[in-house]
Structures are given as structure tokens and as C-alpha cells.
Write a protein that holds these residues in place. Structure first.
Motif, PDB file in Angstrom:
ATOM      1  N   ALA A  11      43.712 -60.786  53.732  1.00 59.82           N
ATOM      2  CA  ALA A  11      44.179 -59.626  52.963  1.00 59.82           C
ATOM      3  C   ALA A  11      43.163 -59.271  51.882  1.00 59.82           C
ATOM      4  O   ALA A  11      42.841 -58.085  51.686  1.00 59.82           O
ATOM      5  CB  ALA A  11      45.549 -59.911  52.345  1.00 59.82           C
ATOM      6  N   ASN A  12      42.632 -60.275  51.201  1.00 60.36           N
ATOM      7  CA  ASN A  12      41.597 -60.028  50.187  1.00 60.36           C
ATOM      8  C   ASN A  12      40.369 -59.386  50.805  1.00 60.36           C
ATOM      9  O   ASN A  12      39.777 -58.471  50.228  1.00 60.36           O
ATOM     10  CB  ASN A  12      41.209 -61.334  49.477  1.00 60.36           C
ATOM     11  N   LEU A  14      40.261 -57.500  53.360  1.00 54.92           N
ATOM     12  CA  LEU A  14      40.599 -56.131  53.745  1.00 54.92           C
ATOM     13  C   LEU A  14      40.899 -55.239  52.540  1.00 54.92           C
ATOM     14  O   LEU A  14      41.079 -54.034  52.692  1.00 54.92           O
ATOM     15  CB  LEU A  14      41.796 -56.138  54.692  1.00 54.92           C
ATOM     16  N   GLY A  15      40.982 -55.844  51.364  1.00 52.86           N
ATOM     17  CA  GLY A  15      41.236 -55.069  50.153  1.00 52.86           C
ATOM     18  C   GLY A  15      42.662 -54.571  50.034  1.00 52.86           C
ATOM     19  O   GLY A  15      42.906 -53.505  49.467  1.00 52.86           O
ATOM     20  N   VAL A  16      43.606 -55.326  50.580  1.00 59.94           N
ATOM     21  CA  VAL A  16      45.019 -54.957  50.487  1.00 59.94           C
ATOM     22  C   VAL A  16      45.797 -56.124  49.892  1.00 59.94           C
ATOM     23  O   VAL A  16      45.390 -57.274  50.024  1.00 59.94           O
ATOM     24  CB  VAL A  16      45.621 -54.559  51.859  1.00 59.94           C
ATOM     25  N   LEU A  49      48.338 -55.723  58.102  1.00 57.88           N
ATOM     26  CA  LEU A  49      47.330 -55.632  57.037  1.00 57.88           C
ATOM     27  C   LEU A  49      46.223 -54.650  57.418  1.00 57.88           C
ATOM     28  O   LEU A  49      45.758 -53.865  56.582  1.00 57.88           O
ATOM     29  CB  LEU A  49      46.729 -57.010  56.745  1.00 57.88           C
ATOM     30  N   GLU A  52      47.239 -51.106  56.914  1.00 63.62           N
ATOM     31  CA  GLU A  52      47.309 -50.744  55.495  1.00 63.62           C
ATOM     32  C   GLU A  52      45.923 -50.559  54.880  1.00 63.62           C
ATOM     33  O   GLU A  52      45.795 -49.898  53.853  1.00 63.62           O
ATOM     34  CB  GLU A  52      48.044 -51.831  54.702  1.00 63.62           C
ATOM     35  N   SER A  53      44.920 -51.152  55.484  1.00 64.78           N
ATOM     36  CA  SER A  53      43.583 -51.203  54.891  1.00 64.78           C
ATOM     37  C   SER A  53      42.713 -50.020  55.313  1.00 64.78           C
ATOM     38  O   SER A  53      42.838 -49.503  56.418  1.00 64.78           O
ATOM     39  CB  SER A  53      42.889 -52.505  55.310  1.00 64.78           C
ATOM     40  N   LYS A  54      41.824 -49.664  54.425  1.00 59.69           N
ATOM     41  CA  LYS A  54      40.823 -48.635  54.715  1.00 59.69           C
ATOM     42  C   LYS A  54      39.441 -49.277  54.896  1.00 59.69           C
ATOM     43  O   LYS A  54      38.438 -48.587  54.981  1.00 59.69           O
ATOM     44  CB  LYS A  54      40.764 -47.618  53.573  1.00 59.69           C
ATOM     45  N   SER A  55      39.391 -50.595  54.955  1.00 62.20           N
ATOM     46  CA  SER A  55      38.114 -51.303  55.024  1.00 62.20           C
ATOM     47  C   SER A  55      37.430 -51.100  56.374  1.00 62.20           C
ATOM     48  O   SER A  55      38.066 -50.782  57.381  1.00 62.20           O
ATOM     49  CB  SER A  55      38.312 -52.803  54.784  1.00 62.20           C
ATOM     50  N   ALA A  58      38.805 -53.458  59.063  1.00 67.64           N
ATOM     51  CA  ALA A  58      40.072 -52.979  59.632  1.00 67.64           C
ATOM     52  C   ALA A  58      39.817 -51.828  60.604  1.00 67.64           C
ATOM     53  O   ALA A  58      40.401 -51.789  61.693  1.00 67.64           O
ATOM     54  CB  ALA A  58      41.023 -52.544  58.522  1.00 67.64           C
ATOM     55  N   GLU A 155      33.139 -61.097  50.179  1.00 73.08           N
ATOM     56  CA  GLU A 155      34.564 -60.863  50.417  1.00 73.08           C
ATOM     57  C   GLU A 155      35.134 -61.863  51.421  1.00 73.08           C
ATOM     58  O   GLU A 155      36.335 -62.107  51.439  1.00 73.08           O
ATOM     59  CB  GLU A 155      34.832 -59.422  50.873  1.00 73.08           C
TER      60      GLU A 155
END
Length: 179
Positions: A11-12, A14-16, A49, A52-55, A58, A155
């Protein structure tokens, strides 16, 4: 490691927000998000996840239906075989050998970019790779290249020390005088 800690780390990456991640009464990883919605199962949580992520990771994981299916298969493989197998010495050697062969001609598990599959397998074998001697790491050169490439991303590493993959380290082990 396909557990609460891995979900939090991914999750970290992916920035969520990970939300509340726990093991339920059946010892299955469960995530409760900020809307109090529960999702159960490692692969299902990673899929949620990613949505939800814009990374970039993802996006790479969901680029096409084929890629999405392959990523899902690798995540399931990480949960069902890699994580438990990395704790058994004989199975672990086979895993390392198989991944080393796989990475002979590939840079990532799926496609040409990092995906959730890479993250799931990376965290599943992290402790196993960490326990390898420098000579073992050299025996699995292709796997070591992939692992080192991923750990270079802050990351993904998330404050952990870099594992040493330099072959110069071997000189300290093999000191000798040559005439």
C-alpha cells in the motif's frame, strides 16, 4: 511474507492508505478501508489497492486484461507457494533456482515494467534472499539482479538497509596470495 506487513508495504509503494489490516478469525488477511468496507484475501486486497492507486506500478498491473490475469496468477503463486516454500530449505532452493532461470531473459515477472506481481514476490522472498551468503547470491545471479533492481527503489525498500549484491564483497571471503 504474504501477510499484514506485506499489504502495508505494498500500500505504501502504491501511495494509498492501507486501512486497517488484520488477520480474521480464520487467519486470513482482511482489510477494512476508510469507508469501513471489508476485503478479505491477499490477492483481492492487492487488487483493491491497485484500483485505488494512481501509481505507475498500479497502472502497469492493470494495463490489459491479460496482464491483470498474469499479475493475479503471480500473486496467488506468491501466497500459496513462494511464501510458505521460502521457509523450507529444500523448497526454497528450488524456488531460487526457478526464479533464477526465469530472470535469465526477463526483467520483471509480467511484461516490461514493475507490477504488483513483482512486489508480492519481492516481499514473499525478502527474508530468504536476506539470509543468502554472498556466494549464494552469486549462484542466483539473475534473481539477484532483479531483487537488487527492485530494492534500489526507496518506495519498495521503505527504510530497510540495502542488501549487498556486489561481488567485490567476495574478495574478503577469498583472501589469498597468488604468485
Amino acid at each position: 511474507m504474504c501477510d499484514v506487513d506485506a499489504i502495508t508495504k505494498i500500500a505504501n509503494c502504491l501511495g494509498v492508505p492501507a486501512g486497517k489490516v488484520t488477520l480474521n478469525e480464520e487467519k486470513v488477511v482482511t482489510r477494512t478501508d476508510i469507508d469501513n468496507k471489508k476485503v478479505t484475501g491477499f490477492a483481492t486486497i492487492l487488487n483493491a489497492l491497485a484500483k485505488e492507486s494512481k501509481s505507475e506500478t498500479a497502472q502497469n498491473s492493470c494495463a490489459t486484461r491479460e496482464i491483470e490475469a498474469q499479475v493475479y496468477q503471480w500473486i496467488e503463486f506468491a501466497v500459496l507457494y513462494v511464501a510458505p516454500g521460502s521457509k523450507d530449505k529444500h523448497v526454497a532452493q528450488g524456488l531460487l533456482r526457478d526464479f533464477n532461470k526465469l530472470f535469465l531473459c526477463k526483467s520483471y515477472l509480467v511484461g516490461h515494467f514493475i507490477t504488483l506481481a513483482d512486489l508480492a514476490v519481492f516481499y514473499a522472498i525478502y527474508d530468504l534472499v536476506k539470509s543468502l551468503s554472498p556466494i549464494d547470491k552469486e549462484n542466483y545471479l539473475n534473481l539477484s539482479r532483479w531483487f537488487d533492481h527492485l530494492q534500489q527503489r526507496p518506495e519498495i525498500r521503505q527504510g530497510e538497509n540495502l542488501l549487498n549484491f556486489t561481488t567485490i564483497y567476495l574478495h574478503g571471503w577469498a583472501t589469498g596470495t597468488h604468485i
